[in-house]
Design a protein around this motif. Structure first.
Motif, PDB file in Angstrom:
ATOM      1  N   ALA A 288      48.791  38.628  34.677  1.00  0.00           N
ATOM      2  CA  ALA A 288      48.587  39.414  35.323  1.00  0.00           C
ATOM      3  C   ALA A 288      49.580  40.505  35.194  1.00  0.00           C
ATOM      4  O   ALA A 288      49.202  42.124  35.033  1.00  0.00           O
ATOM      5  CB  ALA A 288      48.292  39.398  36.970  1.00  0.00           C
ATOM      6  N   LEU A 289      50.863  40.001  34.625  1.00  0.00           N
ATOM      7  CA  LEU A 289      52.009  40.494  34.771  1.00  0.00           C
ATOM      8  C   LEU A 289      51.689  41.190  32.842  1.00  0.00           C
ATOM      9  O   LEU A 289      52.168  42.336  33.096  1.00  0.00           O
ATOM     10  CB  LEU A 289      53.286  39.664  34.372  1.00  0.00           C
TER      11      LEU A 289
ATOM     12  N   ALA B 172      42.323  41.177  39.365  1.00  0.00           N
ATOM     13  CA  ALA B 172      41.771  39.908  39.555  1.00  0.00           C
ATOM     14  C   ALA B 172      40.816  39.067  38.876  1.00  0.00           C
ATOM     15  O   ALA B 172      40.603  38.054  37.783  1.00  0.00           O
ATOM     16  CB  ALA B 172      41.308  39.729  41.686  1.00  0.00           C
ATOM     17  N   ALA B 173      40.016  40.081  38.731  1.00  0.00           N
ATOM     18  CA  ALA B 173      38.888  39.598  38.193  1.00  0.00           C
ATOM     19  C   ALA B 173      39.027  39.494  35.965  1.00  0.00           C
ATOM     20  O   ALA B 173      38.309  38.528  35.509  1.00  0.00           O
ATOM     21  CB  ALA B 173      37.514  41.107  37.660  1.00  0.00           C
ATOM     22  N   HIS B 174      40.392  40.331  35.447  1.00  0.00           N
ATOM     23  CA  HIS B 174      40.814  40.261  34.311  1.00  0.00           C
ATOM     24  C   HIS B 174      41.215  38.841  34.627  1.00  0.00           C
ATOM     25  O   HIS B 174      41.329  38.123  32.954  1.00  0.00           O
ATOM     26  CB  HIS B 174      41.534  41.374  33.941  1.00  0.00           C
ATOM     27  N   VAL B 175      41.640  38.292  35.541  1.00  0.00           N
ATOM     28  CA  VAL B 175      42.544  36.797  35.177  1.00  0.00           C
ATOM     29  C   VAL B 175      42.272  35.876  35.390  1.00  0.00           C
ATOM     30  O   VAL B 175      42.170  34.707  35.672  1.00  0.00           O
ATOM     31  CB  VAL B 175      44.076  36.836  35.707  1.00  0.00           C
TER      32      VAL B 175
ATOM     33  N   ARG C  71      49.203  34.471  45.585  1.00  0.00           N
ATOM     34  CA  ARG C  71      50.100  34.350  44.363  1.00  0.00           C
ATOM     35  C   ARG C  71      51.151  34.882  43.944  1.00  0.00           C
ATOM     36  O   ARG C  71      52.741  34.741  43.553  1.00  0.00           O
ATOM     37  CB  ARG C  71      49.327  33.106  43.968  1.00  0.00           C
ATOM     38  N   PHE C  72      50.822  35.748  43.815  1.00  0.00           N
ATOM     39  CA  PHE C  72      51.612  36.962  43.104  1.00  0.00           C
ATOM     40  C   PHE C  72      52.821  37.188  43.745  1.00  0.00           C
ATOM     41  O   PHE C  72      54.029  37.699  44.000  1.00  0.00           O
ATOM     42  CB  PHE C  72      50.826  38.092  42.547  1.00  0.00           C
TER      43      PHE C  72
ATOM     44  N   PRO D 275      51.049  42.587  43.813  1.00  0.00           N
ATOM     45  CA  PRO D 275      50.281  43.290  42.428  1.00  0.00           C
ATOM     46  C   PRO D 275      50.409  44.639  42.463  1.00  0.00           C
ATOM     47  O   PRO D 275      50.933  45.796  41.398  1.00  0.00           O
ATOM     48  CB  PRO D 275      49.019  42.599  42.127  1.00  0.00           C
ATOM     49  N   MET D 276      49.938  45.434  43.466  1.00  0.00           N
ATOM     50  CA  MET D 276      49.558  47.263  42.761  1.00  0.00           C
ATOM     51  C   MET D 276      51.074  47.500  43.537  1.00  0.00           C
ATOM     52  O   MET D 276      51.276  48.731  42.686  1.00  0.00           O
ATOM     53  CB  MET D 276      47.978  47.496  43.983  1.00  0.00           C
TER      54      MET D 276
END
Length: 293
Positions: free
Chosen positions: A193-194, A211-214, A224-225, A233-234
């Motif tokens: 994600a990072l 979320a879909a990407h990871v 978790r992030f 995340p945002m």
């Protein structure tokens, strides 16, 4: 994408500097607070690093100490800071039994990456046999260069100082792999994600897309992030976009519209509003006031 490299490049201003400190006994040198990060490498002899308000740290040959936040501290021949005199790089005995390499990296705290913000006041990296081999190699090379007078010496030392900072950060990450940002960089999904946010800050990311990407659910990613990095995340994405924009304003002549688009804003007005909220002044004024690195 490399979060550690990004963290360094985002904050760093100018070139690192260093000086050789060769001293007799008794000795106690106070280092004033510094707007950056400082370090010491003990090349010969023994000593102590005494942080203000914290326990003294014993130092042996080959030990490296990073002071990530530039806090005031004392180098001493004993675990006492009493009577320490201000450090003066121009005063050094040529043949003292104790020899340090002391240096500093100038950093802009307004763009401080949370990975570095979360580091302790002092990071002690002992010269343990078999650990952090690349850090040890960089220290050996630096020790040779600061004592020598070979052609290109200043260029070599500057490059080795950059290497030393990276290797000290790597060593700290390895030694604290189960907590906070060190753990985030080792967590496959959070690291992915990072990587996505750092490599494509202009992409129209939504939490569900990331979320879909990871390969995680929205809730799991957010939990978790946030737990590992200290931000959702945002929120981290917005911070990274503005920090990237600040670097572009400082280091380039790109027009504001081009910078806005590089960090995910189609409108200069929306970009200016977000930038001012982060840095307290609009991007044009920030560029006028900010000296180039």
């Amino acid at each position: 994408m490399d979060v550690v490299s990004d963290a360094i490049e985002t904050m760093r201003i100018g070139r690192p500097s260093s000086s050789r400190l060769s001293i007799g006994s008794p000795w106690r040198c106070r280092f004033a607070p510094y707007d950056g990060a400082g370090f010491h490498v003990l090349l010969r002899g023994s000593g102590w690093l005494i942080p203000d308000g914290a326990e003294p740290v014993p130092l042996g040959v080959g030990d490296a100490v990073l002071v990530p936040h530039g806090a005031s501290h004392v180098l001493s021949d004993s675990p006492s800071a009493e009577g320490a005199v201000p450090f003066d790089a121009t005063v050094s005995a040529a043949d003292g039994p104790v020899e340090f390499l002391c240096g500093k990296y100038r950093l802009d705290r307004s763009r401080a990456h949370p990975l570095l913000v979360g580091m302790p006041e002092v990071v002690h990296l002992p010269a343990d046999l078999g650990r952090h081999a690349r850090l040890r190699a960089a220290i050996d090379l630096l020790g040779g260069e600061v004592r020598g007078d070979g052609p290109g010496r200043e260029t070599v030392i500057t490059s080795l100082l950059d290497l030393l900072l990276v290797y000290m950060l790597r060593a700290w990450l390895e030694d604290n792999a189960e907590t906070g940002w060190p753990r985030a960089l080792r967590d496959p999904e959070i690291a992915a994600a990072l990587e996505a946010l750092h490599s494509r800050p202009a992409a129209p990311w939504r939490i569900e897309d990331l979320a879909a990407h990871v390969g995680l659910s929205r809730a799991t990613l957010a939990r978790r992030f946030t737990a590992l990095t200290g931000q959702p995340p945002m929120a981290y994405l917005t911070w990274w976009r503005m920090t990237t924009a600040a670097r572009l304003l400082r280091e380039s002549d790109l027009p504001l519209l081009a910078i806005a688009r590089q960090v995910g804003y189609g409108s200069p007005y929306a970009f200016s509003h977000a930038f001012k909220r982060q840095f307290g002044l609009p991007p044009g004024l920030y560029r006028d006031r900010e000296p180039a690195g």
